[in-house]
Design an enzyme around this catalytic site. Sequence first.
Site, mmCIF file in Angstrom:
data_model
loop_
_atom_site.group_PDB
_atom_site.id
_atom_site.type_symbol
_atom_site.label_atom_id
_atom_site.label_comp_id
_atom_site.label_asym_id
_atom_site.label_seq_id
_atom_site.Cartn_x
_atom_site.Cartn_y
_atom_site.Cartn_z
ATOM 1 N N HIS A 87 -39.616 -76.050 -33.584
ATOM 2 C CA HIS A 87 -39.588 -75.110 -34.694
ATOM 3 C C HIS A 87 -41.004 -74.831 -35.182
ATOM 4 C CE1 HIS A 87 -39.455 -79.093 -36.784
ATOM 5 N NE2 HIS A 87 -40.306 -78.488 -37.604
ATOM 6 N N TYR A 104 -38.658 -73.457 -39.913
ATOM 7 C CA TYR A 104 -37.683 -72.474 -39.433
ATOM 8 C C TYR A 104 -37.706 -72.469 -37.906
ATOM 9 C CZ TYR A 104 -37.449 -70.607 -44.192
ATOM 10 O OH TYR A 104 -37.288 -70.472 -45.547
ATOM 11 N N THR A 105 -36.559 -72.212 -37.320
ATOM 12 C CA THR A 105 -36.468 -72.132 -35.858
ATOM 13 C C THR A 105 -36.277 -70.681 -35.437
ATOM 14 O OG1 THR A 105 -35.432 -74.320 -35.751
ATOM 15 C CG2 THR A 105 -35.260 -72.922 -33.799
ATOM 16 N N CYS A 264 -27.024 -80.195 -37.201
ATOM 17 C CA CYS A 264 -28.005 -79.598 -38.115
ATOM 18 C C CYS A 264 -27.251 -78.876 -39.218
ATOM 19 C CB CYS A 264 -28.923 -78.627 -37.379
ATOM 20 S SG CYS A 264 -30.262 -77.988 -38.408
#
Length: 290
Positions: A87, A104-105, A264
């Site tokens: 990420h 954030y990915t 997640c």
Amino acid sequence: MAFIQSMDFMPIANAEILGVLIAIFSVTVAAASSYYFLCRKSKGCLDPQKFKEFKLIKKTPISPNAAKFRFSLPTPKSLLGLPAGKHVVCRGRDSEGQEVTRPYTPITLDSQDGYFELVVKMYPKGRMSHHFREMCEGEYLAVKGPQGRFNYKPGQVRAFGMIAGGTGITPMFQLSRAILENPKDKTSVHLIYANTTLEDILLKEELDAFASKFPNRFKVYYVLSQVGLHPTDSAWKGGVGHVSKEMIQDYCPPPAFDIQILRCGPPGMNKAMEAHLNALGYTSPMQFEF
């Protein structure tokens, strides 16, 4: 006679010199090209230690409180340089002007030239949410990376079980995309994706496309904690409530040395899923939390 001999020699010498120069030029171009493509492939545009700024070129709402943000890279052929499973960290300002950073990915892979995309859910009181909510096309976002503990190699497991909640879908989507778009990777993916309402499901169209295109390698099961708030809820065929041990048994691969369950989501959900997985016999090496 000496003059004639020297005149005869000059074209030969010039030709030899020209040939050498052409050879040197060719080697130089080849080396430069190799260096360019090697750097392009291995380094990309990110720096793990230093923030770099990327221009927002498109902001597309995808739900009442979420949007897809597309950022341009330096050139149309540039790569971000983010391995699957990693990420980035983004930096912005909250409503009080204080600096804030959040991980954030991206949902795009390094197979995509020229830009990368983030899917962001903007919570009413979220500090980084405020920054993204206020961002306009043409403005810049500070980003650094790659970061993250998860390292992925194609075929490292036979199957992944994935349990995601809300925006926790982005690392799962990124990894699923990397697996499915690689014809040499035979890994199968079993995703349980939990949300509050139907409108909260992010990337549903893309996930459903994966399931349709790769029916033997990708399966998704949606779970909603609140059903009946949307006009189409009457036709809902997914799960209702919270992700349970029974759902994990039904929709994830069973414990084995060659599988891994990834999770997640919000902290409370992650804790509950860990308890479920432990109770079902998934050992620590079989689990990973993003």
